[in-house]
Write an enzyme that holds these catalytic residues in place. Structure first.
Site, short mmCIF file in Angstrom:
data_model
loop_
_atom_site.label_atom_id
_atom_site.label_comp_id
_atom_site.label_asym_id
_atom_site.label_seq_id
_atom_site.Cartn_x
_atom_site.Cartn_y
_atom_site.Cartn_z
N LYS A 126 47.01 44.94 52.08
CA LYS A 126 46.46 44.41 50.84
C LYS A 126 44.99 44.78 50.74
CE LYS A 126 46.85 41.81 47.14
NZ LYS A 126 46.20 42.91 46.38
N LYS B 118 39.70 39.59 56.48
CA LYS B 118 39.59 38.64 55.36
C LYS B 118 40.92 37.96 55.05
CE LYS B 118 37.35 40.38 51.94
NZ LYS B 118 36.91 41.03 50.69
N LYS C 143 42.44 49.55 51.92
CA LYS C 143 41.47 49.78 50.84
C LYS C 143 41.66 51.19 50.32
CE LYS C 143 37.93 47.42 49.13
NZ LYS C 143 37.84 45.96 49.21
N THR D 110 37.08 35.62 42.57
CA THR D 110 36.13 35.96 43.63
C THR D 110 34.85 35.14 43.48
OG1 THR D 110 37.04 38.19 43.47
CG2 THR D 110 35.14 37.89 44.91
N ASN E 288 32.01 41.96 37.90
CA ASN E 288 32.94 40.83 37.88
C ASN E 288 32.46 39.71 38.80
OD1 ASN E 288 35.24 39.51 39.57
ND2 ASN E 288 36.15 39.88 37.57
N SER F 102 44.63 36.97 44.35
CA SER F 102 45.63 38.04 44.31
C SER F 102 46.96 37.57 44.91
CB SER F 102 45.15 39.25 45.12
OG SER F 102 44.30 40.06 44.34
N1 GLU Z 1 38.68 43.99 46.26
C1 GLU Z 1 38.73 42.61 46.58
C2 GLU Z 1 38.20 42.37 47.98
O1 GLU Z 1 37.44 43.15 48.50
C3 GLU Z 1 40.10 42.01 46.34
C4 GLU Z 1 41.22 42.59 47.14
C5 GLU Z 1 42.61 42.11 46.75
O2 GLU Z 1 42.69 41.21 45.94
O3 GLU Z 1 43.56 42.67 47.27
O4 GLU Z 1 38.46 41.36 48.57
#
Ligand code: GLU
Length: 417
Positions: free
Chosen positions: A62, A86, A98, A182, A217, A354
């Site tokens: 993810k 995370k 990522k 976020t 955002n 998410s």
């Molecule tokens: N890009 C966001 C992060 O760095 C969200 C990642 C997601 O929701 O999968 O946490």
């Protein structure tokens, strides 16, 4: 200065040492499972792109996809690893990944941007999917891009598959509350932190003064929440520079202008006070050095580094960006009593949002915004408490405690494989 990935590796090693993870398990957790490197053709232009799947011991990969002119493989590897820690810290059944495209998306037409987004999916669609790897937005991407990607993926697999991506628009099967998740999560963590610190925290000003770097955002949503909750946001910035207003910035006014024009119009500073503006304009670097109570980097990595550490005056740093503080700088700041609330804790609300979107998409059953935010709030409070327990147990920094907690879950799952 060490690279972003090297910096992340150091954090992982330290956490493994404290959590007493065996060397062979640590070695596995330091190496990304898979690196996909490819080019996307849009008209006559070609763009370098990546998807790094770091680890899936706890569940499917993810993490977001970033569109940025400075993206590179080292950065994507670091960001993918941070996602593993995370999602673990947030208590989710996910691993970490990522993606990125090296592109200045602002230089593309809407048609080219759509083509690039669809091209990204065409290149890797067999490697992703609702039970395999679920991308989301990150810096430079948004719900429109996730909608295009979901549509392209659905065409390729031959059926509508909304759970393959998160961060979609609500109209296209996204979740209410995901857009603000976020920023909201960062606010919840800051609230818990301030509650915990109580009078022990040396906040100079009442209400607390805040400077926020980045007004995308994440930066804009946390700015709005802080404003609504009585904090004085004295400085904000975007890629063109920073604005400072001693009496505080009227964030809803800025958001209104940004919504209409797409930018924070200058030279105004949007003062809350009725007795005129005392607006100062300066650089993004100068914003970081302001004498505020709370500094919120909400843009890119490595902005707090050896070059500016000595001039950082904030008492609390809430990391809404991923990796904004390099490890050498952190050591010096923590030594000086600065409290740094790390990215994997502070900005975890996004991926928690998410997760709730993914559940709703799988079930095709949609929840109200209040329910989503309440669940995010609860999940983050739990994460904060587990970090606090570990912090107290080992007498370590917020960051190390967050990584130790995250490491314990991942290492346990990885050992069973
Ligand atoms: N890009 C966001 C992060 O760095 C969200 C990642 C997601 O929701 O999968 O946490």
């Amino acid at each position: 200065m060490s690279t972003f990935f090297e910096n992340t590796q150091k954090l992982v090693e330290e956490a493994a040492r404290i959590a007493q993870v065996p060397g062979d398990v640590l070695a596995r957790l330091q190496k990304p499972d898979k690196i996909l490197e490819f080019k996307i053709q849009v008209g006559s232009k070609k763009f370098q792109a990546w998807r790094v799947q770091h680890n899936n011991a706890l569940g499917l990969y993810k993490g977001g996809i970033r569109f940025h002119p400075d993206s590179n493989l080292d950065e994507v590897k670091a960001l993918a690893s941070l996602m593993t820690w995370k999602t673990s810290l947030m208590g989710l059944p996910y691993g970490g990944a990522k993606g990125a495209v090296k592109v200045d998306a602002r230089a593309l037409s809407a048609g080219e941007l759509e083509e690039l987004s669809r091209g990204y999916v065409r290149a890797i669609w067999q490697e992703i999917g609702p039970q395999k790897d679920v991308p989301a937005p990150d810096v430079g991407t948004n719900s429109q891009i996730m909608d295009w990607m979901t549509d392209e993926y659905s065409k390729l697999v031959g059926h509508w598959e909304p759970s393959a991506f998160t961060g979609k628009s609500v109209e296209k099967g996204g979740s209410r509350g995901r857009e603000v998740a976020t920023g909201f999560g960062g606010f919840v963590i800051l609230r818990e932190f301030l509650k915990f610190r109580n009078s022990k925290l040396e906040i100079r000003n009442s209400p607390p003064e805040v400077a926020i770097q980045g007004f995308g955002n994440v930066g804009s949503n946390i700015a709005k929440l802080l404003f609504d909750n009585g904090f004085r946001v004295v400085a904000i910035s975007d890629s063109k520079g920073a604005l400072y207003e001693e009496d505080g910035i009227d964030i809803p006014k800025v958001l209104d202008v940004k919504e209409k024009t797409g930018i924070i119009e200058r030279p105004r500073c949007y003062a809350v006070s009725s007795h005129g503006e005392t607006c100062k304009q300066f650089t993004n670097e100068e914003l970081l050095e302001l004498s505020v109570d709370i500094l919120i980097p909400a843009a890119l990595e490595n902005v707090i580094n050896e070059a500016n550490t000595e001039r950082i005056k904030a008492k609390v740093i809430l990391e809404m960006a991923n990796g904004p503080t390099v490890s050498e700088a952190e050591k010096m700041l923590v030594g000086r009593g600065v409290e740094i609330i790390p990215d994997i804790l502070a900005n975890g609300g996004g991926v928690v949002g998410s997760y709730f979107e993914w559940l709703q998409s799988l079930e095709q059953k949609y929840w109200g915004e209040g329910d989503v935010l309440k669940k995010i709030d609860e999940q983050l409070v739990r994460a904060f408490q587990t970090v606090l327990e570990i912090k107290n147990k080992y007498n370590i920094s917020w960051r190390t405690a967050s990584f130790v907690r995250a490491m314990e879950r991942v290492a346990k799952a990885a050992t069973k494989l």
